[in-house]
Design an enzyme around this catalytic site. Structure first.
Site, PDB file in Angstrom:
ATOM      1  N   HIS A  17       0.831  -1.211   0.000  1.00  0.00           N
ATOM      2  CA  HIS A  17       0.000   0.000   0.000  1.00  0.00           C
ATOM      3  C   HIS A  17       0.868   1.264   0.000  1.00  0.00           C
ATOM      4  O   HIS A  17       0.617   2.201  -0.748  1.00  0.00           O
ATOM      5  CB  HIS A  17      -0.872   0.063   1.270  1.00  0.00           C
ATOM      6  CG  HIS A  17      -1.984  -0.946   1.323  1.00  0.00           C
ATOM      7  ND1 HIS A  17      -2.186  -1.767   2.406  1.00  0.00           N
ATOM      8  CD2 HIS A  17      -2.959  -1.253   0.434  1.00  0.00           C
ATOM      9  CE1 HIS A  17      -3.251  -2.526   2.189  1.00  0.00           C
ATOM     10  NE2 HIS A  17      -3.732  -2.243   0.994  1.00  0.00           N
ATOM     11  N   LYS A  41     -18.838  -5.155   6.379  1.00  0.00           N
ATOM     12  CA  LYS A  41     -17.585  -5.912   6.311  1.00  0.00           C
ATOM     13  C   LYS A  41     -16.991  -6.037   7.707  1.00  0.00           C
ATOM     14  O   LYS A  41     -17.110  -5.114   8.521  1.00  0.00           O
ATOM     15  CB  LYS A  41     -16.584  -5.161   5.428  1.00  0.00           C
ATOM     16  CG  LYS A  41     -16.557  -5.604   3.991  1.00  0.00           C
ATOM     17  CD  LYS A  41     -15.280  -5.102   3.342  1.00  0.00           C
ATOM     18  CE  LYS A  41     -15.138  -5.456   1.900  1.00  0.00           C
ATOM     19  NZ  LYS A  41     -13.903  -4.888   1.329  1.00  0.00           N
ATOM     20  N   ARG A  90      -2.055  -6.127  -8.263  1.00  0.00           N
ATOM     21  CA  ARG A  90      -0.965  -7.068  -7.986  1.00  0.00           C
ATOM     22  C   ARG A  90      -0.912  -8.091  -9.106  1.00  0.00           C
ATOM     23  O   ARG A  90      -0.293  -7.863 -10.129  1.00  0.00           O
ATOM     24  CB  ARG A  90      -1.201  -7.773  -6.641  1.00  0.00           C
ATOM     25  CG  ARG A  90      -0.836  -6.926  -5.459  1.00  0.00           C
ATOM     26  CD  ARG A  90      -1.474  -7.476  -4.210  1.00  0.00           C
ATOM     27  NE  ARG A  90      -2.926  -7.426  -4.331  1.00  0.00           N
ATOM     28  CZ  ARG A  90      -3.756  -7.341  -3.319  1.00  0.00           C
ATOM     29  NH1 ARG A  90      -3.294  -7.351  -2.095  1.00  0.00           N
ATOM     30  NH2 ARG A  90      -5.043  -7.272  -3.507  1.00  0.00           N
ATOM     31  N   SER A 128      -3.117  -8.144   2.787  1.00  0.00           N
ATOM     32  CA  SER A 128      -3.393  -7.959   4.208  1.00  0.00           C
ATOM     33  C   SER A 128      -3.870  -9.270   4.840  1.00  0.00           C
ATOM     34  O   SER A 128      -3.477  -9.621   5.950  1.00  0.00           O
ATOM     35  CB  SER A 128      -4.441  -6.860   4.413  1.00  0.00           C
ATOM     36  OG  SER A 128      -3.959  -5.634   3.919  1.00  0.00           O
TER      37      SER A 128
END
Ligand code: ADP
Length: 160
Positions: A17, A41, A90, A128
């Site tokens: 990040h 979430k 990514r 993460s």
């Protein structure tokens, strides 16, 4: 003057990040890092904890600021006069999801462009979710996250 918005969960922030934030800050005049607060979430870190970590980690970049937001990201962009959404990509597997998200945002607000920044190869395995698992397994995560995040992760997941 081009204002960019870099949205994400940042639960917690990783070196991947930070790399995307630093590169966006070198391209755009200002970058608003926007932490999503989605009540549906489940996050490991509260919105305030994620804010404090990112605020500390980005204070070296004079044109970066950190914000919390719980509504549509295009509405945030419109409110602050930003015209670009930046997303890091990514692996190729990220691309399908990111592409669909960009179509949705384009439909919601055609004036806002999404720009993808491919990850630096150094960080392409960083996620993460995987970092949380590695912490629980007591692996060395010191090259994956800034040290303040490493401390916070150990504290939260291992109680030490
Ligand atoms: P979200 O839940 O919105 O995907 P994340 O916190 O997972 O939020 O990611 C925020 C942004 O940072 C996304 O654009 C994501 O693709 C990007 N990102 C996350 N990890 C990396 C990495 N290792 N390299 C490049 N970009 C990354």
């Amino acid at each position: 003057m081009i204002k960019a918005v870099l949205p994400g969960s940042f639960d917690p922030p990783t070196n991947g990040h930070i790399n995307i934030i630093e590169r966006a800050a070198a391209i755009f005049d200002t970058v608003d890092v926007v932490i999503s607060v989605n009540t549906n979430k489940k996050y490991l870190f509260s919105a305030e904890e994620r804010f404090e970590m990112l605020d500390e980690l980005t204070k070296v970049y004079h044109n970066v600021s950190v914000h919390l937001w719980n509504k549509l990201i295009v509405d945030y962009a419109k409110n602050v006069g930003a015209t670009v959404l930046v997303r890091g990509v990514r692996a190729f597997t990220d691309f399908g999801y990111e592409f669909e998200l960009s179509m949705l945002n384009k439909d919601l607000d055609p004036d806002i462009e999404t720009i993808f920044l491919p990850t630096d190869p150094k960080y392409f395995v960083l996620r993460s979710s995987a970092i949380k698992e590695l912490t629980i397994l007591n692996s060395d995560i010191s090259k994956m996250v800034p040290s303040l995040v490493e401390v916070a992760l150990r504290d939260k997941l291992l109680g030490s």
